[in-house]
Design an enzyme around this catalytic site. Structure first.
Site, PDB file in Angstrom:
ATOM      1  N   GLU A  81       0.763  -1.321  -0.118  1.00 40.05           N
ATOM      2  CA  GLU A  81       0.338   0.085   0.000  1.00 40.05           C
ATOM      3  C   GLU A  81       0.785   1.426  -0.160  1.00 40.05           C
ATOM      4  OE1 GLU A  81      -3.705  -0.192   2.158  1.00 40.05           O
ATOM      5  OE2 GLU A  81      -3.373   1.873   2.900  1.00 40.05           O
ATOM      6  N   PHE A 131       0.536   6.013  -0.366  1.00 37.26           N
ATOM      7  CA  PHE A 131      -0.179   6.952  -0.461  1.00 37.26           C
ATOM      8  C   PHE A 131       0.496   8.166  -1.545  1.00 37.26           C
ATOM      9  CE2 PHE A 131       2.755   7.582   3.289  1.00 37.26           C
ATOM     10  CZ  PHE A 131       3.201   8.472   3.040  1.00 37.26           C
ATOM     11  N   ARG A 136     -15.634   4.432   3.532  1.00 34.83           N
ATOM     12  CA  ARG A 136     -16.626   5.507   4.128  1.00 34.83           C
ATOM     13  C   ARG A 136     -15.657   6.744   3.922  1.00 34.83           C
ATOM     14  NH1 ARG A 136     -19.391   7.012   9.514  1.00 34.83           N
ATOM     15  NH2 ARG A 136     -17.142   7.455   9.950  1.00 34.83           N
ATOM     16  N   ASP A 147     -13.346   9.705   6.429  1.00 33.03           N
ATOM     17  CA  ASP A 147     -13.619  10.607   7.382  1.00 33.03           C
ATOM     18  C   ASP A 147     -14.586  11.540   7.540  1.00 33.03           C
ATOM     19  OD1 ASP A 147     -11.530   9.182   9.154  1.00 33.03           O
ATOM     20  OD2 ASP A 147     -10.043  10.522   8.100  1.00 33.03           O
ATOM     21  N   TYR A 195     -12.020  -4.668  10.396  1.00 34.47           N
ATOM     22  CA  TYR A 195     -11.131  -4.247  11.674  1.00 34.47           C
ATOM     23  C   TYR A 195     -11.186  -5.251  12.548  1.00 34.47           C
ATOM     24  CZ  TYR A 195     -12.194  -0.199   9.352  1.00 34.47           C
ATOM     25  OH  TYR A 195     -12.086   1.004   8.352  1.00 34.47           O
ATOM     26  N   TYR A 201       1.555  -2.290   4.851  1.00 32.50           N
ATOM     27  CA  TYR A 201       1.326  -0.677   4.950  1.00 32.50           C
ATOM     28  C   TYR A 201       2.762  -0.250   4.741  1.00 32.50           C
ATOM     29  CZ  TYR A 201      -3.258  -1.579   5.977  1.00 32.50           C
ATOM     30  OH  TYR A 201      -4.696  -2.176   6.408  1.00 32.50           O
ATOM     31  N   THR A 225      23.522  -5.217 -22.222  1.00 37.77           N
ATOM     32  CA  THR A 225      24.338  -4.182 -22.871  1.00 37.77           C
ATOM     33  C   THR A 225      25.821  -4.488 -22.598  1.00 37.77           C
ATOM     34  OG1 THR A 225      22.427  -2.798 -22.896  1.00 37.77           O
ATOM     35  CG2 THR A 225      24.493  -1.915 -23.879  1.00 37.77           C
ATOM     36  N   THR A 230      13.742  -9.441 -32.093  1.00 38.73           N
ATOM     37  CA  THR A 230      13.943 -10.244 -31.017  1.00 38.73           C
ATOM     38  C   THR A 230      12.589 -11.173 -31.213  1.00 38.73           C
ATOM     39  OG1 THR A 230      14.330  -8.243 -29.640  1.00 38.73           O
ATOM     40  CG2 THR A 230      13.730 -10.443 -28.594  1.00 38.73           C
TER      41      THR A 230
END
Lengths: 654, 654
Positions: A62, A64, A156, A158, A196, A320, A463, A559
């Site tokens: 996760e 932000f 939801r 805040d 939770y 997190y 390379t 390729t």
């Protein structure tokens, strides 16, 4: 991390759902063969199920959204680096205060878009609903769909103030958002919701909170990611309780490796979670020693993750990261979940946009700039697969401001000046920069050249195979920006040049692309006559004057791979038409990234400007891949011709 | 040969014409790359121009429709054999009395259709107009277009009776037909008209006839083919006269090698031409000696053709073959125009239908039955190019009566019985037939087996590479019907396995396809477990019981080529879905071509029926093309397993 505070809701019929408009419906076009990587075409919930069925363990990450454009550039590099470890998905949080649905470089929407499209990562975009109108939310979802995002974490959010009240017919809880997504977008999105393990702090009770969670699942959520917790028992009990009331979808534990004293304190404040005494006891005495806390956090996370995985009911772990790399990567490595250098399905970075899922051919020119290629082709309605085709005459997007953002070097101006020269004294000082980049040796001021305008990363391992020859030619003004050796059937598992499923063989034609002076081009063209049937070339200057021997402007496959039970895959071509679009970009980079480091009218700037105005961009392909690469011989012959006694004027005219 | 008797007409604006609906308009689809053979996509008039510009000399061949279905089968074989010499085109005459536009196997329309679609020959269909309604003619032209015919020879045709009169608004002359085609079909067709080097016998004068010819050209004809003549001066004068009055399109001399006394006499009667005295003087004394006349005719034709070509104004020669092979082929060989074994653009016979012009991938199963493949796929709207794709699930046409015509063996029943056995005594006598076909040795009655139900021709040169192993396995009941060796990069010019432009490399995976008993299949499946990652297999019986290890039913490319400046070409695949359509055909051939040679209920017929009902059709691909072909080892292991002591019953059950 998930910051949703509550959720109640209503049942929905079943998980099957209608599939109208679903991205998972099979494409019936003859050419659309998902050849190499079946997983690439699956929905996230299917990938999760497949991993669970096969007993594979996985992780997710996760992030932000960043605050500044510079931070965004760094975060995207982090996506690339952490993406290399093989996360099943990443997710990007939604920050209502940061204009999350906008087109800003730092918005949640654009960061998620970048992760999917440019970094090729399966991505979940968070979305909160409280204090938003139905139209706003629908608008965000439509935009997400348009950008190729396929997964939403429905939250939801805040409430705006202390005095929050439920609105009639409004979006009061996450379950309302889940229902809205299913109503308006049917089964298009995979939906994740928050769980939770200790119960939501605002919920009447742990049991009531479990009931809300079940309502979210019944309303259409596909899986659950939990809020962080400090003890494995907390999660395992929660999972058991969920199953007891009939929640059967995957539940993924959210893992928070403690990375510092302050971030932990802030987290505790926001989440209203209580840190167990035994952890406080360890941390308080070392609170000013960041390294010690991080090491402790890693130990703690590793042992908790082990307990979770050993339980047998946990198949994936969600981290997190707080946008940091070290702690999470370390935990994953210790757990053995970090898959360093996972098998490449194709020799270039695949985009995760659903429209691009059949794409398996690209021009070689953007090899070091895949994000630029994806950006400039984002408006295409379909993508080449199987064959590039010479009638495609693809419309490449223009070079715009937005594009400059993704092209911006990760290194700041001062660093670039150290690498590329505070002051240039002539074309030779430019040759020197190219040579140092190839050799990895420091320049005369003692700085290593780790990036170039055409390549933001150090030299590719492949390379390196050509290093010696590349050094020699760069010193003499053949300024190489792209190259590959010829390969006559190496195993597809080869650690350097391999790609695709195992049991196959990969092949390459030798390729060399460089800028060089018109004097060298004149000699080169004479030499190339001797190689006419063997070497294809394209030579162009900034004005578009173009010299080529490509038959009918057809693309040349450079390729390809042969695999058991598959059709031939030819992921890279030299396409004469696309080369002219690439040319604009390649020449512009001289000015945008290099010349502009110097004052206007300064000698350094004028040297780069001179090169930009007068040099040619050249590419060469040696078609005879089973033989020794002849391109070095071509270059040697060219220099020899230049060094030979000047011809009579009459000879020049011929 | 052209039998038109007259033509007058009106001018048309220019040769450019409108290109709406023209087949020459470029296809803009991304995948439609004319990769290997640019000429395949050109119009006949453009091919002619290109040949003229490059100084290449060419020839064309005229045939008339046969009277019986058997003769049609033979004529089609002749198309294949004479097509191998490299004619620029063939043409098929129009016989108003023979229902020329019908669907009969012997109609002009269907013979021309076969030449284009099944033999891959550029073809001109003759069409006459007198005594026909506008609607009839439009109907014929529409049908020709639908069938993929692109060129029309516009002729008047013979009036029905002596008392013929011009009809007002009717089609009285060839020029009316030319105008009608241009009016109704714009520039779709290339149009050819007839020229008369001596003037038309019914024309008022030589000069008046030239004027009629010019009118036909002005009305929209693209080129002219002349009636036969006996002296090169005749043609060269005619050509000069044409140019003098402003006819600038190509004029192709019609060459008639004298092949016999009677055919010459009949021709003279029909065409009202006079045979020069010097020719009569030679022929009359030898009129009963066919061989002598033919040799004389060949000499005569060769020397006249040399004079024409040496004149410098003749670039191509048109031959009236009278549906015979020897004389024309001999003339062409002596002139050096016959190109034995011209370079194959693809490893299979390309169809000349315009819809199929991008086609460059086919399943390997029909390798020996390309006409059947073309027939069964004729309704497809588009053809695979670049990639076969596993979602194509192609609808193969049913096996119908019409199809049996094209499948019919060229050999009569008595000959087939001699080859395949007047009386079979058991499965072993069937094994013996297969073995004799492979070895080329006579069977026990002294007859060579030169064809099989699955292959109407002797063994391919390429298959000869595998002869020894094939013989061994056929003797033991692995009844092979298709195979190819593995090839790891041979030059594309290799005389046996090469195809495509020069300077390339061709590759193959080893392939083996055979019928065999269920006992052998059981052992084979056990052995294949050891080769699981290397060998792909498909095993199916007549009822459709199907065993395979193909991943996701994806096709497996088994022939591919790498060429300078091109994308990869992969013309042959093993496609699991198509295999089930092929299976129906492969099993049906046991019955239709072999079992039905014998009386119903006869032991011979019952043996074939038993094999049909109980054997499996198997194909094997060795994916590891750079290593030694392991399929023979697979078969050896299978026989070894069968010869080893019988396992305990419990082991069988496992």
């Amino acid at each position: 991390w998930p910051r949703e505070l509550s959720g109640v809701g209503h049942p929905r019929p079943s998980d099957g759902g209608s599939s109208s408009g679903s991205e998972s419906s099979k494409d019936s076009s003859r050419c659309s063969t998902p050849v190499l990587d079946a997983e690439r075409h699956e929905r996230l919930r299917e990938k999760m199920r497949r991993r669970q069925d096969s007993g594979d363990r996985w992780f997710s990450l996760e992030f932000f959204p960043p605050r500044t454009a510079n931070a965004a550039v760094n975060l995207i590099s982090r996506f690339d680096r952490m993406g290399a470890g093989g996360p099943l998905f990443i997710d990007v949080t939604w920050h209502p205060a940061g204009d999350p649905g906008s087109d800003k470089e730092t918005s949640s929407m654009i960061i998620a878009n970048t992760a999917v499209n440019y970094c090729g990562l399966e991505t979940i975009l968070h979305m909160t609903c409280c204090n938003q109108t139905k139209d706003d939310i629908t608008g965000h979802l439509q935009k997400a769909k348009r950008l190729g995002l396929k997964n939403i974490m429905a939250l939801r959010g805040d409430p705006a103030g202390e005095e929050w009240e439920e609105e009639v017919d409004g979006f009061n809880y996450a379950v309302d958002l889940v229902k809205h997504i299913r109503n308006e977008f049917d089964d298009y999105f995979d939906i994740c919701v928050a769980g939770y393990p200790k119960g939501h702090p605002e919920a009447e009770s742990y049991e009531a909170d479990l009931k809300h969670l079940k309502e979210k699942v019944l309303a259409g959520a596909d899986f659950i990611i939990t809020q962080l917790f400090f003890r494995s028992e907390t999660f395992l009990k929660f999972m058991k309780d969920c199953q007891a009331i009939g929640i059967t979808c995957p539940i993924i534990p959210g893992i928070f490796p403690i990375q510092g004293y302050h971030s932990l304190r802030q987290l505790v404040k926001l989440s209203k979670l209580e840190v167990p005494q035994e952890i406080k006891d360890v941390i308080e005495p070392i609170k000013d020693n960041d390294a010690a806390i991080r090491n402790y956090g890693i130990e703690l996370a590793v042992s908790m993750c082990r307990e979770l995985l050993d339980s047998g009911v946990v198949h994936g772990l969600h981290f997190y990261t707080l946008n940091r790399e070290v702690a999470t990567t370390e935990v994953l490595k210790r757990l053995g979940l970090w898959k360093e250098d996972p098998r490449r399905p194709l020799p270039w970075a695949v985009s995760a946009h659903p429209k691009r899922r059949v794409e398996d051919v690209r021009p070689i020119f953007w090899a070091s700039r895949p994000k630029s290629y994806i950006y400039r082709t984002q408006e295409w309605d379909d993508f080449p697969n199987g064959r590039w085709g010479n009638s495609s005459s693809p419309a490449f997007g223009e070079l715009k401001d937005y594009y400059l953002f993704y092209l911006k070097s990760k290194s700041p101006r001062e660093e670039l000046l150290k690498m590329w020269g505070e002051e240039l004294t002539g074309e030779e000082s430019v040759f020197e920069v190219f040579t140092c980049y190839i050799t990895g040796e420091p320049n005369k001021n003692g700085h290593k050249v780790t990036c170039m305008p055409w390549n933001d990363d150090p030299l590719a391992t492949e390379t390196n195979l050509l290093k010696e020859q590349l050094e020699k030619v760069n010193r003499r003004g053949i300024l190489t920006i792209n190259s590959q050796p010829n390969i006559n059937g190496k195993p597809s598992t080869d650690p350097i040049v391999g790609w695709g499923p195992s049991g196959g063989y990969v092949f390459q034609k030798a390729y060399l692309e460089f800028f060089t002076s018109s004097e060298i081009v004149t000699a080169l063209l004479k030499v190339l006559k001797k190689y006419e049937s063997r070497v294809n070339y394209h030579i162009v200057n900034v004005k578009g004057q173009n010299i080529t021997n490509a038959p009918d402007l057809q693309p040349n496959a450079v390729t390809w791979g042969i695999f058991p039970g598959r059709e031939i895959i030819q992921p890279t071509v030299v396409d004469p038409v696309s080369f002219l679009s690439w040319k604009d970009e390649a020449f512009a980079l001289w000015i945008e990234q290099w010349a502009k480091l110097y004052e206007e009218e300064s000698p350094s700037r004028m040297i780069i400007q001179y090169i930009h105005d007068n040099y040619y961009l050249v590419n060469l392909v040696d078609n005879d891949f089973p033989l020794e690469n002849c391109l070095w011989q071509v270059v040697d012959d060219t220099f020899e011709l230049l060094n030979s006694p000047q011809p009579e004027p009459s000879e020049v005219l011929r």
